[in-house]
Design an enzyme around this catalytic site. Structure first.
Site, short mmCIF file in Angstrom:
data_model
loop_
_atom_site.label_atom_id
_atom_site.label_comp_id
_atom_site.label_asym_id
_atom_site.label_seq_id
_atom_site.Cartn_x
_atom_site.Cartn_y
_atom_site.Cartn_z
N CYS A 113 72.91 36.03 45.36
CA CYS A 113 73.28 34.81 45.07
C CYS A 113 74.16 34.75 43.57
CB CYS A 113 71.75 33.98 44.33
SG CYS A 113 70.97 33.99 46.07
N HIS A 255 73.34 27.82 40.10
CA HIS A 255 72.52 28.60 41.31
C HIS A 255 71.87 27.40 41.70
CE1 HIS A 255 72.09 30.63 44.77
NE2 HIS A 255 70.17 31.21 43.87
N ASN A 285 68.85 26.92 49.43
CA ASN A 285 69.31 28.10 48.65
C ASN A 285 70.89 28.63 49.60
OD1 ASN A 285 70.26 30.33 47.22
ND2 ASN A 285 68.26 31.15 46.47
O1 UT7 Z 1 68.23 32.31 44.37
C1 UT7 Z 1 67.30 33.58 43.82
C2 UT7 Z 1 66.16 34.13 44.52
N1 UT7 Z 1 65.47 33.40 44.75
C3 UT7 Z 1 64.61 32.45 43.55
O2 UT7 Z 1 64.90 32.21 43.02
C4 UT7 Z 1 63.52 32.11 44.38
C5 UT7 Z 1 62.17 32.14 43.28
N2 UT7 Z 1 61.14 31.35 43.82
C6 UT7 Z 1 60.88 29.98 44.17
O3 UT7 Z 1 61.71 29.19 43.98
C7 UT7 Z 1 59.01 30.09 43.93
O4 UT7 Z 1 58.51 31.68 44.00
C8 UT7 Z 1 58.78 29.78 45.55
C9 UT7 Z 1 59.13 28.22 46.27
C10 UT7 Z 1 59.34 30.56 46.39
C11 UT7 Z 1 57.81 29.33 45.58
O5 UT7 Z 1 56.61 28.76 43.83
P1 UT7 Z 1 55.51 28.76 43.49
O6 UT7 Z 1 55.57 27.56 42.61
O7 UT7 Z 1 55.98 30.42 42.63
O8 UT7 Z 1 54.52 29.31 44.87
P2 UT7 Z 1 53.45 31.04 44.39
O9 UT7 Z 1 54.77 31.74 45.45
O10 UT7 Z 1 52.46 30.82 43.59
O11 UT7 Z 1 52.11 29.74 45.47
C12 UT7 Z 1 51.20 29.52 45.23
C13 UT7 Z 1 50.83 28.39 46.24
C14 UT7 Z 1 50.14 29.86 47.08
O12 UT7 Z 1 48.76 29.37 47.54
P3 UT7 Z 1 47.37 30.53 47.02
O13 UT7 Z 1 47.83 31.91 47.13
O14 UT7 Z 1 47.60 30.04 45.67
O15 UT7 Z 1 46.54 29.58 47.10
C15 UT7 Z 1 50.94 30.31 48.09
O16 UT7 Z 1 50.83 30.99 49.22
O17 UT7 Z 1 51.22 27.99 47.16
C16 UT7 Z 1 51.18 28.56 49.03
N3 UT7 Z 1 52.61 28.45 49.09
C17 UT7 Z 1 52.88 27.61 50.08
N4 UT7 Z 1 52.52 26.97 50.48
C18 UT7 Z 1 53.07 25.31 51.84
C19 UT7 Z 1 53.73 29.45 49.34
N5 UT7 Z 1 53.98 28.95 50.29
C20 UT7 Z 1 54.42 27.59 51.09
C21 UT7 Z 1 54.59 26.67 51.89
N6 UT7 Z 1 53.90 25.60 51.71
N7 UT7 Z 1 55.61 26.68 52.37
#
Ligand code: UT7
Length: 328
Positions: A113, A255, A285
């Protein structure tokens, strides 16, 4: 040392739109979750018969037309991509052929990225030393081809697209000048964000395909925190290097991985929200294409005006991060 000007910009976004509601039908997620956790509403994906070099060429043609240059005027083509047409040769070689840019040498760079700031940095050094007069810098990605559409943790995030800039040793219609850059790398977290299959570690086999190793893998939460820290460091680093303060910057063009990351970086560097450019809602992204498409949209919509000091900042798998200071 020669000065470095941006003489043309272009973008190409594939026509096909994939909304959050479309993704609701593919994995267990919701428009509400995606919107509140990422700010993304929709993204675009390449057509079945389109590949990365095709969209790179379309963005490049617009950038060259904007610069008033012909393909034969280009000395160097750099394509920043992590979703090239093939493992090798470089996608830039395919772009060179499709553009008939027969005087250009061409290579790709892989800086995920942060691909555009990295490629722009390389182009700038070649211009400064007088080695080349016109460099075509392209960020292009067909991420949909490497996205695991069964993994809700990643498939909601990515989109396809391409952006291009012509970088020259003389000004174009505007005086847009690349003033400085700041780059950083930390290779200790390779496992947090990668495409593990298909390289020399895990060459393609039935087993690697069965294990879905040829798709993008990410520990989203860990990446999120490092992204905020690294982009904040890059913005503060480039300001310090150029003896500027944040109030000197008319627009921050970050980004576009996640609106929450963008807001956290804005808050950490203490810039007013209205001076931080956002288009993640429309495209998701697009990795290497993101910052150049954001710059393009900011310029074409009148957010960035002639004379403005602008900072681009990006972060990606590697980890790699970088910022570019431009006087538009
Ligand atoms: O370009 C550079 C590289 N990329 C990035 O910079 C992206 C960086 N990361 C992110 O944008 C975020 O971490 C995400 C959007 C990918 C995830 O958001 P988060 O707030 O970090 O969520 P999390 O991974 O901590 O997950 C929280 C909960 C989990 O459920 P439990 O374990 O709390 O029950 C996940 O299973 O959200 C759940 N979850 C979802 N729920 C509905 C994860 N993805 C989804 C989804 N829909 N698509």
């Amino acid at each position: 040392m020669e000065k470095v000007y941006i003489t043309g910009i272009g973008k190409y976004i594939p026509k096909k739109v994939l909304t959050n509601h479309d993704i609701e039908k593919m994995v267990d997620t919701s428009d509400e979750w995606i919107t509140t956790r990422t700010g993304i509403k929709e993204r675009h994906v390449v057509a079945d018969d389109q590949c990365t070099s095709d969209i790179a060429v379309l963005a490049a043609k617009e950038a060259m037309a904007d610069a008033g240059l012909k393909p034969t005027d280009i000395d160097l083509i750099i394509v920043a991509t992590i979703t090239g047409d093939m493992q090798f040769p470089a996608t830039s070689c395919v772009v060179q052929r499709k553009l008939h840019a027969k005087n250009a040498v061409a290579f790709d760079i892989s800086a995920a990225c942060a691909g555009f700031p990295y490629a722009l940095s390389i182009a700038s050094e070649y211009i400064k030393t007088g080695r080349f007069k016109h460099v075509l810098v392209i960020g292009a990605e067909a991420l949909s081809r490497f996205t695991d559409w069964t993994d809700r943790g990643t498939c909601i995030l990515f989109g396809d697209g391409a952006g291009a800039a012509v970088v020259s040793n003389v000004p174009g219609k505007t005086q847009s000048e690349v003033l400085s850059d700041y780059l950083g790398t930390d290779g200790t977290h390779v496992g947090l964000l990668n495409t593990p299959g298909g390289g020399s570690v895990h060459p393609a086999t039935h087993a690697t395909v069965d294990q879905r190793l040829h798709y993008i893998k990410m520990e989203g939460n860990a990446v999120f925190k490092i992204a905020v820290k690294s982009m904040t460091e890059a913005v503060n680093g480039i300001l310090q290097k150029n003896e500027l303060i944040i109030d000197d910057i008319a627009s921050l063009i970050p980004h576009q991985a996640n609106l929450r990351i963008i807001k956290a970086v804005g808050k950490a560097v203490k810039i007013a929200e209205e001076r931080v450019f956002v288009n993640v809602d429309k495209y998701g992204n697009m990795s290497s294409a993101t910052t150049i498409v954001a710059l393009y949209d900011a310029v074409r919509s009148g957010v960035v005006r002639p004379g403005d000091l602008v900072v681009l900042v990006a972060f990606g798998g590697g980890f790699v991060w970088g910022a570019t200071l431009i006087r538009w």
